[in-house]
Design a protein around this motif. Structure first.
Motif, short mmCIF file in Angstrom:
data_model
loop_
_atom_site.label_atom_id
_atom_site.label_comp_id
_atom_site.label_asym_id
_atom_site.label_seq_id
_atom_site.Cartn_x
_atom_site.Cartn_y
_atom_site.Cartn_z
N LYS A 166 38.66 39.84 48.62
CA LYS A 166 39.00 38.25 49.36
C LYS A 166 38.06 38.21 50.34
O LYS A 166 38.01 38.83 51.31
CB LYS A 166 40.58 38.39 49.83
N MET A 193 38.29 35.08 45.60
CA MET A 193 38.03 36.33 45.20
C MET A 193 36.59 36.34 44.65
O MET A 193 36.45 35.70 43.77
CB MET A 193 39.19 36.82 44.08
N ALA A 253 45.10 28.87 44.43
CA ALA A 253 44.50 28.85 43.29
C ALA A 253 45.24 27.55 42.62
O ALA A 253 44.62 26.67 41.80
CB ALA A 253 44.92 30.08 42.34
N GLN A 254 46.61 27.37 42.68
CA GLN A 254 47.55 26.41 42.00
C GLN A 254 47.03 24.95 42.60
O GLN A 254 46.88 23.92 41.87
CB GLN A 254 48.95 26.70 42.32
N ALA A 259 36.90 33.46 41.57
CA ALA A 259 38.05 32.63 41.68
C ALA A 259 38.78 32.38 43.06
O ALA A 259 38.21 33.14 43.95
CB ALA A 259 39.08 33.26 40.78
N TYR A 260 39.43 31.34 42.96
CA TYR A 260 40.02 31.04 44.28
C TYR A 260 41.02 32.14 44.67
O TYR A 260 41.62 32.63 43.44
CB TYR A 260 40.83 29.81 44.27
N ALA A 261 41.38 32.19 45.61
CA ALA A 261 42.44 33.40 46.18
C ALA A 261 44.01 32.67 45.58
O ALA A 261 43.96 31.63 45.41
CB ALA A 261 42.51 33.49 47.46
N GLN A 262 44.80 33.75 45.21
CA GLN A 262 46.02 33.29 44.91
C GLN A 262 46.65 32.45 45.53
O GLN A 262 47.51 31.35 44.90
CB GLN A 262 46.84 34.48 44.49
N GLU A 263 46.76 32.27 46.80
CA GLU A 263 47.65 31.49 47.69
C GLU A 263 47.13 29.87 47.70
O GLU A 263 47.97 28.94 47.76
CB GLU A 263 47.41 31.81 49.08
N TYR A 285 32.83 38.18 38.90
CA TYR A 285 34.04 37.62 39.05
C TYR A 285 34.37 36.69 40.13
O TYR A 285 33.41 36.88 41.05
CB TYR A 285 35.05 38.76 39.30
#
Length: 281
Positions: A101, A111, A207-208, A201-205, A199
């Motif tokens: 992260k 990420m 991402a949505q 991607a946006y971090a999980q917090e 790889y």
């Protein structure tokens, strides 16, 4: 600096060792016990100098704390038994890092993971300039990933002036990553053959939230195209009706027709037609 060491052929010293064993056996048989024991100790000591260097492998030689050279030529060799040998592989290796992260240029947590191909180029630097060159590669690669992420935004949603982003930068971003990693690993004598992001991607917090934002942007762009096409179709319809003199429409009826056509063409549901059999007036 790295220097090559010209080792002696191991097969030649195998012959010398065999000759020594023959002399030892003869000495024991002749009753010359002490000379035979001394010669046996010498033969055993000299046998410590045998070394095998496989293809794309090297042996760094150290004599009482002093670097004496590196054997890079593969084969069966004999060196000074007092030498301390440090075997270092020269083969290409893969580093597939776990996504970590980091924060992009505008502070969004993302990420990012990289895959890198590297190998040892300078055995002196790898052996003596860093404590553990493999661990050094892992740590410095992670540091390069963090710096790279801070140079570019993930995308241009918030920074519309950004010409290069992590997501769309492609080769330019990978070249910057490779350049950064190469500079950091040069101290350890490491050659970076290839480095690229594998790889992202946006971090999980977040991402949505970012996914909804991307979807909204896509919907707006699609609606823009739909409206643009609908205006062209309405304009063409009015021109065709006027040119072919199919029906005469006053400004009020034109406005009504334009409104109805725009609703039909821009709506996301199928229109239900109503047939008017009376006068349009």
């Amino acid at each position: 600096m790295e220097k090559n060491h010209e080792a002696k052929s191991g097969y030649l010293f195998v012959a010398v060792e065999l000759l020594g064993l023959v002399v030892i056996v003869f000495g024991f048989a002749s009753g010359l016990i002490i000379p035979a024991i001394v010669l046996l100790l010498v033969v055993v000591f000299l046998s410590r100098g045998f070394t095998i260097v496989n293809p794309n492998q090297s042996a760094v030689l150290i004599l009482f704390g002093e670097y004496r050279g590196t054997i890079k030529k593969n084969g069966f060799w004999w060196v000074n038994p007092f030498f301390v040998q440090n075997k270092i592989s020269l083969r290409a290796r893969n580093l597939d890092s776990e996504p970590i992260k980091v924060n992009d240029k505008i502070g969004n947590p993302v990420m990012i993971g990289v895959v890198m191909v590297w190998r040892v180029q300078d055995t002196f630097k790898a052996a003596f300039d860093v404590n553990d060159y493999e661990h050094f590669v892992n740590i410095q690669t992670e540091a390069a990933m963090r710096k790279l992420a801070g140079l570019y935004p993930y995308d241009n949603f918030e920074d519309e002036d950004a010409e290069i982003t992590l997501r769309s930068g492609g080769e330019e971003v990978n070249e910057e990553l490779e350049r950064e990693v190469t500079e950091r690993l040069a101290i350890a004598g490491i050659e970076v053959m290839e480095a690229r992001i594998n790889y992202l991607a946006y971090a999980q917090e977040i991402a949505q939230a970012m996914l909804k934002r991307q979807q909204a942007t896509a919907i707006v762009a699609a609606r823009f195209k739909i409206v643009e096409g609908a205006v062209g179709m309405v304009e063409m319809a009015l021109e065709e009706l006027s040119t072919k003199e199919i029906v005469e429409l006053d400004e009020e009826k034109k406005a009504t027709m334009v409104s109805n056509l725009m609703v039909v063409l821009c709506g996301d549901k199928e229109a239900t037609p109503i047939v008017n059999t009376g006068s349009i007036y």
